[in-house]
Design an enzyme around this catalytic site. Structure first.
Site, PDB file in Angstrom:
ATOM      1  N   GLN A   1      45.434  31.945  44.968  1.00 57.48           N
ATOM      2  CA  GLN A   1      44.132  32.611  45.426  1.00 57.48           C
ATOM      3  C   GLN A   1      43.001  32.322  44.658  1.00 57.48           C
ATOM      4  O   GLN A   1      43.168  31.534  43.639  1.00 57.48           O
ATOM      5  CB  GLN A   1      44.394  34.067  45.274  1.00 57.48           C
ATOM      6  CG  GLN A   1      45.506  34.572  46.175  1.00 57.48           C
ATOM      7  CD  GLN A   1      45.819  36.183  46.148  1.00 57.48           C
ATOM      8  OE1 GLN A   1      46.608  36.677  45.803  1.00 57.48           O
ATOM      9  NE2 GLN A   1      44.737  36.803  46.789  1.00 57.48           N
ATOM     10  N   HIS A   2      41.720  32.453  45.164  1.00 59.61           N
ATOM     11  CA  HIS A   2      40.615  32.726  44.589  1.00 59.61           C
ATOM     12  C   HIS A   2      39.999  31.387  44.282  1.00 59.61           C
ATOM     13  O   HIS A   2      38.729  31.330  43.639  1.00 59.61           O
ATOM     14  CB  HIS A   2      40.866  33.553  43.313  1.00 59.61           C
ATOM     15  CG  HIS A   2      41.475  34.665  43.223  1.00 59.61           C
ATOM     16  ND1 HIS A   2      41.167  35.646  44.224  1.00 59.61           N
ATOM     17  CD2 HIS A   2      42.356  34.931  42.541  1.00 59.61           C
ATOM     18  CE1 HIS A   2      41.894  36.774  44.121  1.00 59.61           C
ATOM     19  NE2 HIS A   2      42.973  36.321  43.045  1.00 59.61           N
TER      20      HIS A   2
ATOM     21  N   ASP B   1      48.780  33.138  48.280  1.00 61.70           N
ATOM     22  CA  ASP B   1      50.330  33.102  47.816  1.00 61.70           C
ATOM     23  C   ASP B   1      51.033  34.557  47.868  1.00 61.70           C
ATOM     24  O   ASP B   1      52.334  34.459  48.254  1.00 61.70           O
ATOM     25  CB  ASP B   1      50.412  32.231  46.655  1.00 61.70           C
ATOM     26  CG  ASP B   1      49.585  32.690  45.427  1.00 61.70           C
ATOM     27  OD1 ASP B   1      49.052  33.812  45.470  1.00 61.70           O
ATOM     28  OD2 ASP B   1      49.966  32.060  44.436  1.00 61.70           O
TER      29      ASP B   1
HETATM   30  O1  LIG Z   1      45.160  35.099  41.133  1.00 64.99           O
HETATM   31  C1  LIG Z   1      46.184  35.302  41.511  1.00 64.99           C
HETATM   32  C2  LIG Z   1      46.410  36.517  42.421  1.00 64.99           C
HETATM   33  O2  LIG Z   1      45.300  37.350  42.310  1.00 64.99           O
HETATM   34  C3  LIG Z   1      47.458  34.471  41.198  1.00 64.99           C
HETATM   35  O3  LIG Z   1      48.367  35.133  41.697  1.00 64.99           O
HETATM   36  C4  LIG Z   1      47.355  33.244  41.890  1.00 64.99           C
HETATM   37  O4  LIG Z   1      47.295  33.541  43.469  1.00 64.99           O
HETATM   38  C5  LIG Z   1      48.352  32.138  41.330  1.00 64.99           C
HETATM   39  O5  LIG Z   1      49.668  32.405  41.638  1.00 64.99           O
HETATM   40  P1  LIG Z   1      50.857  31.482  40.932  1.00 64.99           P
HETATM   41  O6  LIG Z   1      50.494  29.941  41.101  1.00 64.99           O
HETATM   42  O7  LIG Z   1      50.861  31.932  39.535  1.00 64.99           O
HETATM   43  O8  LIG Z   1      52.136  31.844  41.815  1.00 64.99           O
END
Ligand SMILES: O=C(CO)[C@@H](O)[C@H](O)COP(=O)(O)O
Ligand SMILES: Nc1ncnc2c1ncn2[C@@H]1O[C@H](COP(=O)(O)OP(=O)(O)O)[C@@H](O)[C@H]1O
Length: 478
Positions: free
Chosen positions: A73-74, A231
């Site tokens: 995300q983000h 995700d």
């Molecule tokens: O920033 C967040 C949720 O807000 C993280 O969950 C990212 O979405 C990355 O996820 P992973 O790569 O660690 O699974």
């Protein structure tokens, strides 16, 4: 006649994963993956190249009739008017914009951010990265014609589009930008303009939860493309979380999340009130230091994952008094983007490889514990805890997590739950082609092997010891 297949793609922080499943039963067919660069700023074109490798390793996508993309995300992906990246994408775990996050909160107030977007910005949130860009790279900022998220970029490339007006996203990922209302499903141009200094950007259209957004021309296959998800919303789709089912994800990030029907608004900023991929909400707490704490400890000790787990399990709960405050990359929860970590409680008895290994596992679980407490404070009754993500494979984590959290933990079969969740979304989009109100397909075979439950004697002293140690850390020059 061969059964129609669907594919799910997870463009995650460390790698891209492709899973192919039977559209009707959800039975696993094949999968592949490829690594991403180990960096917090990445050229998004590299993700597209990695996807080609992962697809090849999965044995191609023949027979796939629907595909969806989930992703970290983000991350701020900036495109110019021709659809070319303006600069490398700044990922969720790039903490450069910690000061900008503090300023945005001070300028508008935590209450307003929480009530309008569901989330009080921290450095992970896209809006803070846009503010950083405007301040630090005004020439690049002026060239930005569109901003999107990693899963939006890959979905767009998958469709073979080069027109930024054709970008799409979904409500779950849009809800992590800091300029979207999960409640209304609309962008908040005032907040975008406030963060970036202008709001005349192309933002991806927020597709309906079971909409086909186009065809997968970019991959050269005759398949429809689903809206995709962030995700964590993807993993929730795969696991079919019910009320009170809490998901603990131990990948690059450590995440605590659950599904609720009303958008949470936590002005303390601990819990982000994101949207899910079905029309509900996904309160979420994330740390930036999770599986990589294990990687760093493994490298320092010169061992593989099995040996790291063996060492950790050879030390008692509490690691003989050693506490590892794992702020290797600053931290998001607690919100300390400029912090550096520490190791406390060093004595002759605790200064061992075994204690250090166990302290690394205990540290990341204590981080999840802070998240769990925060969602409980918001009123969530925890019925069950499920553990997924790369580090969930570790037998040490499977023992340390129930012990430190004082709760049994359900262990779904090891798998790629984000990719599985978006594959399930793709099957849903496929079903909606003939029945617009189709339910999410049941997919009884998702997960494969029966789940295990991890239990261990409760060790509350680990969190007590960590709570004393954690405030004792340094702050780097930001
Ligand atoms: O920033 C967040 C949720 O807000 C993280 O969950 C990212 O979405 C990355 O996820 P992973 O790569 O660690 O699974
Ligand atoms: N057996 C294992 N023991 C501990 N950690 C593991 C093991 N296998 C994989 N990992 C960790 O999983 C992480 C990758 O998990 P993953 O969920 O794919 O991450 P992301 O989704 O953030 O890309 C790596 O950092 C690695 O350390």
């Amino acid at each position: 006649m061969t059964a129609p297949l669907v594919a799910g793609i997870d463009t995650s922080t460390q790698s891209v994963k492709v899973v192919v499943r039977d559209a009707e039963t959800g039975a696993f067919v094949r999968s592949g993956s490829a690594s991403h660069p180990n960096a917090t700023q990445v050229d998004p074109r590299v993700w597209w190249e990695a996807l080609q490798v992962a697809v090849e390793r999965a044995g191609g996508l023949d027979g796939v009739v629907a595909v969806s993309v989930g992703g970290q995300q983000h991350g701020m992906v900036t495109l110019d008017a021709d659809g070319e990246p303006v600069r490398p994408a700044m990922l969720w775990n790039d903490n450069s914009s910690g000061r900008q996050a503090r300023e945005l909160v001070a300028e508008l107030g935590a209450e307003r951010w929480a009530s309008e977007t569901g989330t009080v910005p921290v450095a992970s949130i896209t809006a803070t990265k846009l503010r950083w860009l405007a301040e630090h790279e005004p020439e690049n900022a002026a060239r930005v014609a569109a901003v999107c998220l990693p899963h939006d970029y890959l979905t767009w490339r998958l469709r073979g589009s080069t027109d930024i007006a054709e970008l799409t996203t979904d409500r779950s990922d849009a809800s992590g930008t800091g300029y979207f209302s999960g409640r209304t499903g609309e962008y908040l141009p005032d907040l975008l303009g406030h963060a970036f200094g202008r709001s005349d950007l192309v933002l991806p259209r927020v597709a309906d939860i079971r909409e086909s957004v186009g065809r997968a021309a970019g991959l050269g296959i005759d398949a429809i493309v689903g809206p995709g998800t962030g995700d964590n919303a993807g993993a929730a789709l795969a696991l079919g979380l019910g009320p009170g089912d809490v998901l603990l994800s131990v990948g690059t990030s450590g995440v605590v999340s659950a599904i609720v029907t009303q958008q949470p608004a936590d002005p303390t900023g601990l819990v982000a009130g994101f949207s899910d991929a079905t029309g509900n909400y996904l309160p979420l707490v994330a740390t930036v230091n999770c599986a990589q704490v294990l990687d760093a400890t493994r490298e320092l000790l010169g061992v593989d994952y099995d040996e790291l787990a063996r060492l950790a399990l050879a030390a008692p709960a509490g690691s003989n008094g050693l506490s590892f405050v794992p702020y290797l990359h600053g931290e998001r929860t607690p919100n300390l983007p400029d912090a550096a970590g520490a190791i406390h409680g060093v004595t002759h008895a605790s200064y061992t490889r075994e204690s250090l290994a166990r302290a690394a596992f205990e540290a990341i679980v204590c981080g999840l514990g802070v998240g769990l407490d925060a969602v409980r404070v918001l009123g969530l009754e925890v019925a069950s805890l499920r553990l997924v993500g790369g580090a969930a494979k570790s037998p040490a984590l499977r023992e340390v997590a129930p012990s430190v959290l004082g709760h049994d933990i359900v262990l779904p079969a090891p798998g790629e739950y984000v990719a599985d969740g978006v594959a399930r979304q793709a099957a849903w989009v496929l079903a909606a082609q003939t029945d617009a109100a189709a339910d999410l397909p049941a997919w009884p075979e998702l997960g494969g092997a029966p789940v295990e439950v991890a239990t261990a004697p409760s060790a509350p002293h680990v969190r007590e010891q960590y709570a004393l140690a954690a405030p004792l850390h340094l702050t780097r020059e930001g």
